[in-house]
Design an enzyme around this catalytic site. Structure first.
Site, short mmCIF file in Angstrom:
data_model
loop_
_atom_site.label_atom_id
_atom_site.label_comp_id
_atom_site.label_asym_id
_atom_site.label_seq_id
_atom_site.Cartn_x
_atom_site.Cartn_y
_atom_site.Cartn_z
CB SER A 23 -0.96 -0.06 1.18
OG SER A 23 -2.00 0.86 1.01
CG ASP A 52 -7.43 -3.22 -1.82
OD1 ASP A 52 -7.97 -2.31 -1.18
OD2 ASP A 52 -6.20 -3.42 -1.84
CG HIS A 99 -5.65 -2.68 1.44
ND1 HIS A 99 -5.05 -2.40 0.22
CD2 HIS A 99 -5.04 -1.85 2.33
CE1 HIS A 99 -4.14 -1.45 0.37
NE2 HIS A 99 -4.10 -1.12 1.64
N1 LIG Z 1 -7.69 2.65 9.26
C1 LIG Z 1 -7.79 2.97 7.90
C2 LIG Z 1 -6.98 2.08 6.98
C3 LIG Z 1 -5.74 1.54 7.57
C4 LIG Z 1 -5.20 0.38 6.76
O1 LIG Z 1 -5.91 -0.35 6.12
N2 LIG Z 1 -3.87 0.25 6.77
C5 LIG Z 1 -3.25 -0.77 5.99
C6 LIG Z 1 -2.35 -0.13 5.00
S1 LIG Z 1 -3.31 1.02 4.01
C7 LIG Z 1 -2.17 1.79 3.01
O2 LIG Z 1 -1.09 2.15 3.26
C8 LIG Z 1 -2.47 -1.71 6.90
O3 LIG Z 1 -1.50 -2.29 6.51
N3 LIG Z 1 -2.96 -1.83 8.13
C9 LIG Z 1 -2.29 -2.60 9.16
C10 LIG Z 1 -2.68 -4.04 9.25
O4 LIG Z 1 -2.03 -4.75 10.07
O5 LIG Z 1 -3.60 -4.50 8.56
C11 LIG Z 1 -9.23 2.90 7.46
O6 LIG Z 1 -9.97 2.27 8.20
O7 LIG Z 1 -9.55 3.41 6.38
#
Ligand SMILES: N[C@@H](CCC(=O)N[C@@H](CSC=O)C(=O)NCC(=O)O)C(=O)O
Length: 282
Positions: free
Chosen positions: A150, A226, A259
């Site tokens: 991401s 995603d 995602h």
């Molecule tokens: N909280 C946010 C979205 C947060 C999210 O999905 N973070 C992803 C990376 S998104 C792009 O850089 C992530 O890797 N989260 C950590 C995990 O351990 O899954 C929302 O709700 O929109």
């Protein structure tokens, strides 16, 4: 000058070691934390490094705890280094107010705008300072590759496209490929880089493909389910520019995958094999 490393955590893992360190960073003028997996045998043999750049809200620990990469990395003799995704407690007003700006959201750029520019220098940190710290303290071979997810997928593509020859291979999971044209990227670049859009293009994979003559192949993994696909990630933009310029791209669209790290865990072994092949020169 020798960088002092403070060990925060250590676990034996698939015959190797999973470690976590804190150190003083000159790039961000503050303390930074990183995690590193050392495969079995690394005491005697220098091994190549795979850099993993994580996404929004992550620390250096998300990949370590959720991707399930250590078994394969141990087999392949791959060191994996996971930097944190931003400075922490930098004292910038509002740094903890939003999940997509400030803490956990450094976007792997060197900020030029006050009050961020003093600390938010993650591009310099991941491409210059941390590699030098790793070389100083661990038994690493010269060859390195880079991957990420991401915001970190954007970071991996940008680091490779800006530095031809630096990485043996590059891959990305669900990357933000065109940050100058999505809300996450526009908000971050306005904040860190200011209003001059020309400076933004220095950190946009779609723009960098236009300037790149090295034509290093890009490997991108993308889940079709995603929830950020259409608004933020837009892999079709990268596909179009690569097609236009004949830049090699493998874009694997995966039906049903979202995602999350469940998606990353499902395909990480294939990416580690890919990087190991390039790192060995095969
Ligand atoms: N909280 C946010 C979205 C947060 C999210 O999905 N973070 C992803 C990376 S998104 C792009 O850089 C992530 O890797 N989260 C950590 C995990 O351990 O899954 C929302 O709700 O929109």
């Amino acid at each position: 000058m020798t960088t002092q490393l403070e060990c925060l955590d250590e676990h034996r893992c698939f015959g190797g070691r999973q470690l976590r360190y804190r150190h003083r960073s000159e790039s961000v003028d503050g303390d930074m934390t990183f995690s590193i997996f050392l495969p079995p045998g690394n005491e005697d043999t220098a091994m190549p490094v795979l850099w993993w750049l994580s996404g929004l809200t992550c620390t250096d620990q998300n990949f370590v705890q959720k991707a399930g990469a250590q078994r394969k990395a141990a087999e392949l003799g791959l060191i994996i280094v996971c930097p944190d995704t931003s400075p922490r407690d930098a004292g910038v007003p509002g740094e903890d107010d939003r999940y997509d700006l400030g803490s956990g959201a450094g976007f792997y750029v060197d900020a030029t705008q006050d009050p961020w520019s003093e600390h938010y220098r993650m591009y310099d940190y991941v491409t210059r300072e941390l590699p030098s710290v790793i070389r100083e303290h661990f038994n690493v071979a010269q060859a390195q590759s880079i991957s990420g997810h991401s915001m970190g997928g954007h970071g991996a593509l940008v680091c490779a496209l800006k530095n031809p020859g630096k990485y043996a291979s590059v891959s990305a999971f669900s990357p933000i490929v065109n940050p100058t044209e999505c809300q996450w990227g526009v908000d971050a670049f306005q904040t860190y880089l200011g209003e001059d859009r020309a400076s933004w293009s220095e950190y946009d994979a779609c723009e960098l493909v236009r300037k790149n003559t090295a034509r290093q192949p890009l490997l991108v993994e993308q889940g079709e389910a995603d929830n950020f696909l259409d608004e933020q990630l837009k892999p079709d933009r990268l596909e179009a520019v690569c097609q236009e310029l004949d830049h090699p791209l493998t874009l694997n669209m995966r039906p049903g995958y979202d995602h999350s790290y469940f998606f990353i865990a499902s395909f990480i072994d294939e990416h580690l094999d890919y990087h190991a092949r390039h790192l060995s020169g095969a």
